[in-house]
Design an enzyme around this catalytic site. Structure first.
Site, PDB file in Angstrom:
ATOM      1  N   SER A   1       0.807  -1.223   0.000  1.00  0.00           N
ATOM      2  CA  SER A   1       0.000   0.000   0.000  1.00  0.00           C
ATOM      3  C   SER A   1       0.838   1.270   0.000  1.00  0.00           C
ATOM      4  CB  SER A   1      -0.937   0.008   1.216  1.00  0.00           C
ATOM      5  OG  SER A   1      -1.885  -1.028   1.115  1.00  0.00           O
TER       6      SER A   1
ATOM      7  N   ASP B   1      -6.005  -0.197  -4.202  1.00  0.00           N
ATOM      8  CA  ASP B   1      -4.568  -0.088  -4.378  1.00  0.00           C
ATOM      9  C   ASP B   1      -3.952  -1.378  -4.889  1.00  0.00           C
ATOM     10  OD1 ASP B   1      -5.271  -1.270  -1.983  1.00  0.00           O
ATOM     11  OD2 ASP B   1      -3.814  -0.191  -0.757  1.00  0.00           O
TER      12      ASP B   1
ATOM     13  N   HIS C   1      -6.160 -10.095   5.100  1.00  0.00           N
ATOM     14  CA  HIS C   1      -4.870 -10.558   5.614  1.00  0.00           C
ATOM     15  C   HIS C   1      -5.045 -11.657   6.663  1.00  0.00           C
ATOM     16  CE1 HIS C   1      -1.925  -8.200   3.540  1.00  0.00           C
ATOM     17  NE2 HIS C   1      -2.422  -7.045   3.922  1.00  0.00           N
TER      18      HIS C   1
END
Length: 557
Positions: free
Chosen positions: A164, A432, A395
């Site tokens: 990111s 992103d 994640h």
């Protein structure tokens, strides 16, 4: 002679048929047909299975053949009887065609305002799965109704799969950068303090371009305000982790040479001009010996209280510092606030599913308050909004959190579009990077996206999840020494349940596939097609007539 050639051809054909019929694959398929009494050629295609949708598993099979696993017999039906009729689908297609035909009415006006919404980790599979999470595969998220859609290529200057930090430099500053760095060109390596201190390596974001043109600026995030994505608005750092001075010291560098991210937000050229700053991360601004409103200590080792610095900077302005939802909603942003700092958590904001609704504002509420402040200044504005915890849900391979954060993200976009005009306000929505999550199998329509595939079992006789990840923490919890976890025996809707992964990792990684871009408003058609991620701020600047590049207002255009 011709007769002899034909005979030779016939012999070669018979030989080739014999080779196929005696091959191991053909023999296995014949054996499978014998076992089931089915015509293999007509009904069995391992790449495009159909039998599992309609037939129960054969009884007392001691060993399963690849692709044969099945669930109890189901009747797969469309969710609505109207979907049986062809005219239903024709009508939808014609409505879509009508919308597409109206795209020739291009909006070439100057974008007075630009709002960029960034869904951190909002991959295309996440969009599809979130629709099902909302109840129907045909559901449209608010921004999916925007007229123009493109694809953005997300790699960093030096790695295939981005983080990111380098992506923030791309979609905000218009330059591909190295992994882990923010606001620096690819000449600066990760962790290189001297390169960070060299202004020749600095690249400036669209926030600075907007400020230089007299526009107001601000940002809202559900992460810490010093996290990589929002930091792309105002910081130049060789390491995204240098959020406070102590982190720089731990890496053996001098924070007076390489400023930390929090210091740059409060004292930097771009940061100190931000009219709106909202998110989490109080700990990055407070000294270690000082506790915040939650009783949690700060992280700064220099004894500095940067929140007080911000308050001092704006003591001559109508400013407000708020720390919870009640304080935010009570702030008279429509009339009396020119600068607003909201830090609603010591770390990241809580996931929406876990949040205390009385203490933590929603993303929509924060964006609404941000617009109150920015709209009062007549020259226009650039607002950056990040739904940052979509990424965190992935994640940890906890898709329910990622999907719910996506829903909240879509609500904020819908609110922003409803209170602004497409005539003068450009809204761009993108991600992103992607994630390794996939949505697989042949479940029936409206099957629980957080459950198991209801049309097929795996070859080990166990159900498998519709959602899975290529890597991450779900491996150890789903793969045991002798067999996979039986997913029918667990609560997969538990917020903390880690979904299955193929490769064991402490945290799941990002994915390298392209991400979607949605646009509505002036010059939104520029965002159609496939392009490099760093094109985005150049297109936004063109629409708003800011920056040093070509713009809609320049004579050459």
């Amino acid at each position: 002679m011709a007769t002899m050639v034909n005979v030779l051809r016939a012999c070669l054909f018979l030989v080739s048929v014999g080779l196929v019929l005696t091959s191991p694959v053909a023999s296995r398929h014949r054996q499978e047909a014998d076992d089931t009494g089915a015509d293999t050629e007509a009904e069995y295609d391992p790449m495009h299975p159909q039998r599992f949708l309609f037939e129960p598993a054969p009884p007392n099979r001691s060993k399963r053949s690849p692709g044969k696993a099945s669930m109890p017999k189901l009747r797969f039906e469309p969710p609505s009887a109207v979907e049986h009729h062809a005219q239903y689908w024709h009508n939808i297609a014609q409505d879509t065609l009508d919308r597409q035909l109206h795209k020739d009415r291009l909006n070439r006006k100057v974008a007075k305002n630009v709002i960029m919404f960034l869904g951190d980790g909002l991959s295309i599979p996440t969009l599809a799965a979130t629709r099902v999470y909302l109840g129907d595969e045909a559901t449209e998220l608010s921004f999916e109704r925007f007229p123009y859609v493109g694809l953005s290529k997300t790699y960093c200057a030096n790695v295939q799969v981005a983080d990111s930090a380098c992506t923030a430099t791309a979609y905000l500053a218009g330059v591909k950068a190295n992994y882990g760095t923010i606001g620096l060109s690819a000449a600066a390596a990760l962790g290189d303090c001297s390169a960070q201190n060299d202004t020749a390596n600095h690249v400036h974001s669209i926030a600075k371009w907007a400020q230089d043109a007299g526009l107001s600026t601000g940002f809202v995030t559900t992460t810490e305000v010093t996290n990589a994505s929002p930091a792309g608005m105002y910081a130049h750092t060789a390491n995204r982790n240098w959020e406070h001075n102590g982190a720089i010291e731990r890496d053996g560098h001098d924070p007076t040479v390489c400023q930390d991210i929090a210091t740059q937000l409060i004292h930097g050229e771009v940061g100190r001009k931000m009219r709106v700053i909202m998110g989490g991360g109080r700990r990055e601004f407070l000294p270690v010996h000082e506790a915040d409103i939650e009783g949690l200590p700060g992280r700064r080792t220099d004894g500095t209280d940067l929140i007080k610095h911000w308050q001092h900077h704006h003591s001559r302005h109508r400013s407000a510092y708020v720390q919870n939802r009640v304080q935010l909603l009570e702030t008279r942003t429509e009339q009396e606030t020119d600068y607003l700092l909201g830090l609603f958590a010591s770390k990241h904001l809580a996931y929406h599913l876990d949040a205390d609704e009385q203490q933590q504002p929603t993303l929509s509420e924060m964006v609404s308050k941000a617009l109150d402040v920015l709209e009062r200044h007549g020259e226009g504005y650039f607002l950056f909004v990040e739904g940052g915890r979509i990424d965190h849900g992935h994640h940890y391979t906890q898709p329910i959190r990622a999907f719910d954060e996506t829903v909240e993200f879509a609500k904020a976009i819908e609110m922003a579009r409803s209170r602004t005009s497409p005539d003068n306000t450009l809204i761009v929505v993108t991600a992103d990077h992607s994630h390794t999550m996939t949505m697989s199998g042949y479940s029936s329509r409206k099957n629980d996206i957080l459950g198991v595939n209801n049309g097929q079992q795996a070859d080990d006789e166990l159900p498998y999840a519709t959602i899975s990840y290529a890597n991450g923490p779900g491996y150890d919890r789903n793969v045991q020494r002798d067999a996979r976890l039986d997913l029918s025996a667990v609560d997969m809707r538990d917020k903390s349940f880690a979904f299955p992964t193929t490769v064991p990792l402490g945290l799941e990684t990002h994915g390298g596939d392209d991400v979607a871009v949605f646009a509505d408003g002036p010059w939104a058609h520029l965002f159609s097609g496939t392009y490099e991620q760093h094109f985005l701020p150049h297109a936004m600047a063109y629409a708003a007539c800011i920056g040093s590049g070509r713009t809609a207002c320049s004579t050459e255009s």
